[in-house]
Every structure is written in structure tokens, then in C-alpha cells.
Design a protein around this motif. Structure first.
Motif, PDB file in Angstrom:
ATOM      1  N   VAL A 100     -43.386  25.664 -20.098  1.00 17.51           N
ATOM      2  CA  VAL A 100     -44.549  26.426 -20.578  1.00 17.51           C
ATOM      3  C   VAL A 100     -45.404  26.876 -19.398  1.00 17.51           C
ATOM      4  CG1 VAL A 100     -46.673  26.331 -21.926  1.00 17.51           C
ATOM      5  CG2 VAL A 100     -44.588  25.264 -22.807  1.00 17.51           C
ATOM      6  N   SER A 101     -45.644  25.948 -18.468  1.00 17.97           N
ATOM      7  CA  SER A 101     -46.450  26.276 -17.297  1.00 17.97           C
ATOM      8  C   SER A 101     -45.808  27.388 -16.485  1.00 17.97           C
ATOM      9  CB  SER A 101     -46.627  25.026 -16.421  1.00 17.97           C
ATOM     10  OG  SER A 101     -47.370  25.340 -15.252  1.00 17.97           O
ATOM     11  N   ARG A 102     -44.495  27.330 -16.335  1.00 18.71           N
ATOM     12  CA  ARG A 102     -43.787  28.354 -15.568  1.00 18.71           C
ATOM     13  C   ARG A 102     -43.868  29.714 -16.262  1.00 18.71           C
ATOM     14  NH1 ARG A 102     -39.061  26.009 -15.264  1.00 18.71           N
ATOM     15  NH2 ARG A 102     -39.563  24.956 -13.311  1.00 18.71           N
ATOM     16  N   ALA A 103     -43.772  29.703 -17.590  1.00 17.41           N
ATOM     17  CA  ALA A 103     -43.845  30.958 -18.333  1.00 17.41           C
ATOM     18  C   ALA A 103     -45.209  31.617 -18.185  1.00 17.41           C
ATOM     19  CB  ALA A 103     -43.542  30.710 -19.803  1.00 17.41           C
ATOM     20  N   LEU A 104     -46.250  30.804 -18.046  1.00 19.47           N
ATOM     21  CA  LEU A 104     -47.599  31.344 -17.927  1.00 19.47           C
ATOM     22  C   LEU A 104     -47.932  31.761 -16.493  1.00 19.47           C
ATOM     23  CD1 LEU A 104     -49.549  28.830 -20.212  1.00 19.47           C
ATOM     24  CD2 LEU A 104     -48.791  31.141 -20.772  1.00 19.47           C
ATOM     25  N   ARG A 105     -47.434  31.010 -15.515  1.00 20.53           N
ATOM     26  CA  ARG A 105     -47.788  31.270 -14.125  1.00 20.53           C
ATOM     27  C   ARG A 105     -46.779  32.134 -13.398  1.00 20.53           C
ATOM     28  NH1 ARG A 105     -49.641  25.985 -11.046  1.00 20.53           N
ATOM     29  NH2 ARG A 105     -50.346  27.641  -9.651  1.00 20.53           N
ATOM     30  N   GLU A 106     -45.492  31.978 -13.756  1.00 17.49           N
ATOM     31  CA  GLU A 106     -44.431  32.751 -13.117  1.00 17.49           C
ATOM     32  C   GLU A 106     -43.494  33.309 -14.188  1.00 17.49           C
ATOM     33  OE1 GLU A 106     -43.457  30.556  -9.042  1.00 17.49           O
ATOM     34  OE2 GLU A 106     -43.487  29.136 -10.701  1.00 17.49           O
ATOM     35  N   PRO A 107     -43.971  34.256 -14.982  1.00 19.46           N
ATOM     36  CA  PRO A 107     -43.218  34.736 -16.147  1.00 19.46           C
ATOM     37  C   PRO A 107     -41.856  35.325 -15.817  1.00 19.46           C
ATOM     38  CG  PRO A 107     -45.072  36.178 -15.652  1.00 19.46           C
ATOM     39  CD  PRO A 107     -45.256  34.953 -14.819  1.00 19.46           C
ATOM     40  N   ASP A 108     -41.679  35.794 -14.577  1.00 21.50           N
ATOM     41  CA  ASP A 108     -40.390  36.378 -14.209  1.00 21.50           C
ATOM     42  C   ASP A 108     -39.299  35.330 -14.037  1.00 21.50           C
ATOM     43  OD1 ASP A 108     -42.036  35.581 -11.998  1.00 21.50           O
ATOM     44  OD2 ASP A 108     -40.559  36.456 -10.636  1.00 21.50           O
ATOM     45  N   LYS A 109     -39.664  34.050 -14.066  1.00 18.17           N
ATOM     46  CA  LYS A 109     -38.684  32.977 -13.862  1.00 18.17           C
ATOM     47  C   LYS A 109     -38.158  32.398 -15.169  1.00 18.17           C
ATOM     48  CE  LYS A 109     -40.144  31.623  -9.235  1.00 18.17           C
ATOM     49  NZ  LYS A 109     -40.511  30.506  -8.328  1.00 18.17           N
ATOM     50  N   VAL A 110     -38.561  32.959 -16.311  1.00 19.87           N
ATOM     51  CA  VAL A 110     -38.010  32.547 -17.603  1.00 19.87           C
ATOM     52  C   VAL A 110     -37.496  33.794 -18.314  1.00 19.87           C
ATOM     53  CG1 VAL A 110     -39.572  30.559 -17.788  1.00 19.87           C
ATOM     54  CG2 VAL A 110     -40.216  32.742 -18.808  1.00 19.87           C
ATOM     55  N   SER A 111     -36.646  33.595 -19.289  1.00 17.03           N
ATOM     56  CA  SER A 111     -36.081  34.737 -20.009  1.00 17.03           C
ATOM     57  C   SER A 111     -37.159  35.445 -20.827  1.00 17.03           C
ATOM     58  CB  SER A 111     -34.952  34.276 -20.929  1.00 17.03           C
ATOM     59  OG  SER A 111     -35.472  33.491 -21.990  1.00 17.03           O
ATOM     60  N   ASP A 112     -36.928  36.714 -21.111  1.00 10.17           N
ATOM     61  CA  ASP A 112     -37.895  37.489 -21.890  1.00 10.17           C
ATOM     62  C   ASP A 112     -38.110  36.873 -23.265  1.00 10.17           C
ATOM     63  OD1 ASP A 112     -38.062  39.200 -19.768  1.00 10.17           O
ATOM     64  OD2 ASP A 112     -36.797  40.763 -20.653  1.00 10.17           O
ATOM     65  N   ALA A 113     -37.014  36.439 -23.888  1.00  2.27           N
ATOM     66  CA  ALA A 113     -37.115  35.878 -25.242  1.00  2.27           C
ATOM     67  C   ALA A 113     -37.939  34.600 -25.241  1.00  2.27           C
ATOM     68  CB  ALA A 113     -35.718  35.618 -25.793  1.00  2.27           C
ATOM     69  N   LEU A 114     -37.678  33.716 -24.256  1.00  3.96           N
ATOM     70  CA  LEU A 114     -38.417  32.453 -24.205  1.00  3.96           C
ATOM     71  C   LEU A 114     -39.883  32.698 -23.865  1.00  3.96           C
ATOM     72  CD1 LEU A 114     -38.519  29.415 -24.347  1.00  3.96           C
ATOM     73  CD2 LEU A 114     -37.736  29.314 -21.961  1.00  3.96           C
ATOM     74  N   ARG A 115     -40.150  33.629 -22.947  1.00  2.00           N
ATOM     75  CA  ARG A 115     -41.527  33.928 -22.593  1.00  2.00           C
ATOM     76  C   ARG A 115     -42.287  34.455 -23.806  1.00  2.00           C
ATOM     77  NH1 ARG A 115     -40.583  37.361 -18.962  1.00  2.00           N
ATOM     78  NH2 ARG A 115     -40.927  39.266 -20.168  1.00  2.00           N
ATOM     79  N   ASP A 116     -41.676  35.355 -24.571  1.00  2.00           N
ATOM     80  CA  ASP A 116     -42.338  35.894 -25.763  1.00  2.00           C
ATOM     81  C   ASP A 116     -42.596  34.799 -26.783  1.00  2.00           C
ATOM     82  OD1 ASP A 116     -42.255  38.367 -24.603  1.00  2.00           O
ATOM     83  OD2 ASP A 116     -40.490  39.062 -25.725  1.00  2.00           O
ATOM     84  N   GLN A 117     -41.661  33.880 -26.923  1.00  2.00           N
ATOM     85  CA  GLN A 117     -41.826  32.777 -27.871  1.00  2.00           C
ATOM     86  C   GLN A 117     -43.001  31.888 -27.459  1.00  2.00           C
ATOM     87  OE1 GLN A 117     -38.445  30.160 -28.089  1.00  2.00           O
ATOM     88  NE2 GLN A 117     -39.367  28.832 -29.655  1.00  2.00           N
ATOM     89  N   ILE A 118     -43.070  31.565 -26.175  1.00  2.00           N
ATOM     90  CA  ILE A 118     -44.156  30.709 -25.678  1.00  2.00           C
ATOM     91  C   ILE A 118     -45.505  31.401 -25.822  1.00  2.00           C
ATOM     92  CG2 ILE A 118     -45.127  29.670 -23.588  1.00  2.00           C
ATOM     93  CD1 ILE A 118     -42.221  29.071 -22.726  1.00  2.00           C
ATOM     94  N   LEU A 119     -45.567  32.672 -25.462  1.00  2.00           N
ATOM     95  CA  LEU A 119     -46.830  33.404 -25.565  1.00  2.00           C
ATOM     96  C   LEU A 119     -47.289  33.520 -27.009  1.00  2.00           C
ATOM     97  CD1 LEU A 119     -46.285  36.295 -22.977  1.00  2.00           C
ATOM     98  CD2 LEU A 119     -47.656  34.218 -22.717  1.00  2.00           C
ATOM     99  N   SER A 120     -46.346  33.621 -27.934  1.00  2.00           N
ATOM    100  CA  SER A 120     -46.692  33.678 -29.350  1.00  2.00           C
ATOM    101  C   SER A 120     -47.330  32.373 -29.803  1.00  2.00           C
ATOM    102  CB  SER A 120     -45.436  33.966 -30.181  1.00  2.00           C
ATOM    103  OG  SER A 120     -45.726  33.946 -31.562  1.00  2.00           O
ATOM    104  N   VAL A 121     -46.781  31.255 -29.351  1.00  2.00           N
ATOM    105  CA  VAL A 121     -47.352  29.948 -29.687  1.00  2.00           C
ATOM    106  C   VAL A 121     -48.713  29.766 -29.036  1.00  2.00           C
ATOM    107  CG1 VAL A 121     -47.039  27.458 -29.459  1.00  2.00           C
ATOM    108  CG2 VAL A 121     -45.084  28.904 -30.050  1.00  2.00           C
TER     109      VAL A 121
END
Length: 360
Positions: free
Chosen positions: A29-50
Motif C-alpha cells: 500500500v505504501s509503495r502504491a501511494l509513494r511510488e505508483p510506477d512500481k505496482v501494476s495499474d490494476a493493483l494501484r487502482d484497487q488500492i486507491l479505491s480503498v
């Protein structure tokens, strides 16, 4: 027994709560918020939705303590209402937006005695850096750089040599270009109007004096200065007083567009023709400069770029980057409009034809 209303407790959503809801680790979760390019688009969108659904807000103070780094940037400025500073602040905020960094402004109200004190107040919060957007005294700037305990970027002038980093223009050179331009248009008895003690004001005056001295036209009675913030009203008042004492002047270089606009209004009230009988040059190229009547000749300063670059440097340093160039001169441009566009006929037939003023 009196009824006591209980304060409703607010449960703060944590990073772990978001991770459990998403079904991933807190690190992900922390990586998706701070370094979004290091996670997949689908996972990043899922995390941001939550994150949006749960109302999670990152605890920047806790993050700073854990990482040993600060995300707080202090901005020292002389006024929140200074029109020339608004674009600089917009540039700073544009670079900060979307990052983990946050800004704290400190307004000195043109009080030289408050400048160093307010930077010391910044240091109590261990800032990632300080941006100095204005100072009344050079010695204060040196003290700020020495005492801040963090990187300092000044946006005052690109030629100032000190331990901090400069992102600005060469104000003396800009004033020299403006003054030479007015001479080239046939204006000879050119005054200068300025306000305040800011270092930039002094450097511009030096540039004006150097060019007028080279032309053999320097007259200290045409150097007009007032200890007040620049404004349209001040510009109108200063030129009115000057014309009462020196009705022979045929042009004025103003330290700011606000002063220049006041001069335009006063010339209209007095029936003075601009640019035929009187030339006006401003400084900064504020939004209204092209819409005045006549449109204002001025020095364009890349104020937004200055603010953006200053913030970018501090963020780069905060992320472990290196800045090789310590004095960044972003350059300026003379924008020639109607207030100095004297007709070629009037300039050639005038007994006070322009002098040839060579570049130094």
C-alpha cells in the motif's frame, strides 16, 4: 444529575486498515501511494479505491520520523499580497502538488528584523528546506543560509554568491537592458521609480545608474525612491511629485508594473502623451501589462518557473539527489509594447537623439 454529552470518538484509518481491506501488505500500500510506477495499474487502482472509500490520510509526521527525513518546506516571503510573488508561489505549489511534501508560509511584512527570527521558527520543525522569496538585507540572507540547518534556495537574484542555491534572474542586467532600450527609443531624461529595501530594488537601480552614467545622462535628482510596498497608488503619487519638480523628464523606468500602471494613469490625467512625449517601462510583466492603454513595455520575469524550480531542487535534495549548479539564472526578456514605441520620425527629428550606449 446533569447530563454529560460524550464526545464522539473518531477512529483514524491506518495504513494497516487499508492493507487488510485490500488484501495486500502494508508495504505494498505504501509503495502504491509513494511510488505508483512500481505496482501494476490494476493493483494501484484497487488500492486507491480503498483509500478513497475508507478516507485514509497518510501521517506525514510519522513517516518523517520513521525515515529520518522531513517533508516540510518553509517559504519566507515579504508579503502575501505582492502581485509579483503570486506566480512564484503558484510555481512552488504546482511542484509540491501530488508529492508528500507540504508548505508553510511565513510573511515578514517587509520587516527586516523578523526575517531571521521566522527562519529560526522554521528550523524547530526540521524542514527539508527553505525557499527565501525576498529579503530586505543581504546580511539577513547570509544568516538564514548559515542558521537554517537545511538546504536554502533563494529566488532573489542569480548573481548573489553564498552557500545557498540561487534560482532567479540577474536584476542588474535586466535594468541595464531596460534603460538602454529607452535610450534607443529617443528618451533622454529618464527617471527611475522604486520602493522598499529589497535587494532586487538596489540591483536594478545599480543597472540603471551604470547605463545612464555611460551615456553621460545620470542625474541623481531623477532617482525617486519611497520606503513603501509598490502599488499603483504609489506610482501615481511619485510621478506626480517628480513632474512638479522636474517637468522636463521624458521617460521613467519603474521597479514594478504596479508603479508603471500608476504612472500611466497619472499621465492620462495630466494629458501627457505616451509614448510620443513620455516613455514608460515596467518590470515583471504582470498579467495586465499587455492590456493597459497603451500596452506596457516591461521586463518579463519567469516567475512561475522560478518557484517551480526552487521547489523541485529541494525535493530532489530531499530524495537524495545532487544539484550541481548552485546559481541558476533562468533569464529574462524585454517585452517591447506601446509605452516606449516612440515613432521613428519623432525620435529622428528630436534634438535629443538617442546616444549609442554600448554593452559592457
Amino acid at each position: 444529575m446533569p447530563h454529560t454529552r460524550r464526545r464522539k470518538s473518531i477512529v483514524k484509518v491506518t495504513l494497516q486498515d487499508v492493507a487488510r481491506e485490500t488484501g495486500v501488505s502494508a508495504i505494498t500500500v505504501s509503495r502504491a501511494l509513494r511510488e505508483p510506477d512500481k505496482v501494476s495499474d490494476a493493483l494501484r487502482d484497487q488500492i486507491l479505491s480503498v483509500v478513497d472509500k475508507m478516507g485514509y490520510v497518510p501521517d506525514l509526521n510519522a513517516r518523517a520520523l520513521a525515515s529520518g527525513t522531513s517533508t516540510f518546506i518553509g517559504v519566507l516571503l515579504p508579503s502575501l499580497s505582492h502581485s509579483a510573488l503570486s506566480a512564484v508561489l503558484n510555481g512552488i505549489e504546482a511542484r509540491i502538488r501530488g508529492s508528500d511534501y507540504r508548505i508553510q508560509y511565513s510573511n515578514t511584512h517587509y520587516d527586516a528584523g523578523a526575517e531571521v527570527k521566522q527562519v529560526r521558527a522554521f528550523t524547530a520543525h526540521s524542514p527539508a528546506g527553505v525557499i527565501v522569496a525576498g529579503t530586505e538585507r543581504l546580511e539577513n540572507l547570509e544568516a538564514i543560509v548559515n542558521e537554517a540547518g537545511c538546504p536554502v534556495v533563494q529566488t532573489i537574484d542569480a548573481t548573489l554568491q553564498m552557500r545557498g542555491i540561487a534560482v532567479a534572474i540577474d536584476h542588474k542586467k535586466a535594468a541595464m537592458v531596460a534603460t538602454r532600450h529607452m535610450l534607443s527609443q529617443g528618451y533622454r531624461r529618464i527617471a527611475i521609480l522604486g520602493c522598499g529595501h529589497d535587494i532586487r530594488v538596489r540591483l536594478r537601480q545599480e543597472g540603471y545608474c551604470e547605463v545612464m552614467q555611460q551615456a553621460g545622462l545620470l542625474d541623481e535628482s531623477m532617482i525617486i525612491w519611497q520606503d513603501a510596498p509598490p502599488s499603483i497608488h504609489v506610482g501615481s503619487r511619485l510621478i506626480r511629485r517628480l513632474l512638479e519638480k522636474r517637468p522636463d523628464i521624458d521617460g521613467v523606468f519603474c521597479h514594478s508594473d504596479d508603479l508603471a500602471l500608476g504612472v500611466i494613469f497619472e499621465c492620462q490625467r495630466l494629458g501627457i502623451r505616451v509614448p510620443e512625449d513620455f516613455g514608460i517601462c515596467g518590470f515583471n510583466d504582470l498579467e495586465y501589462a499587455m492590456t493597459t492603454e497603451p500596452p506596457l513595455t516591461t521586463i518579463h520575469v519567469p516567475r512561475f518557473d522560478i518557484g517551480y524550480t526552487a521547489a523541485d531542487i529541494l525535493i530532489t535534495l530531499g530524495q537524495g539527489g545532487v544539484i550541481k549548479e548552485r546559481n541558476l539564472d533562468l533569464g529574462f526578456e524585454l517585452v517591447e509594447r506601446q509605452t516606449t514605441r516612440r515613432s521613428k520620425v519623432s525620435a529622428s527629428t528630436d534634438s535629443s537623439a538617442p546616444l549609442a550606449v554600448a554593452d559592457p
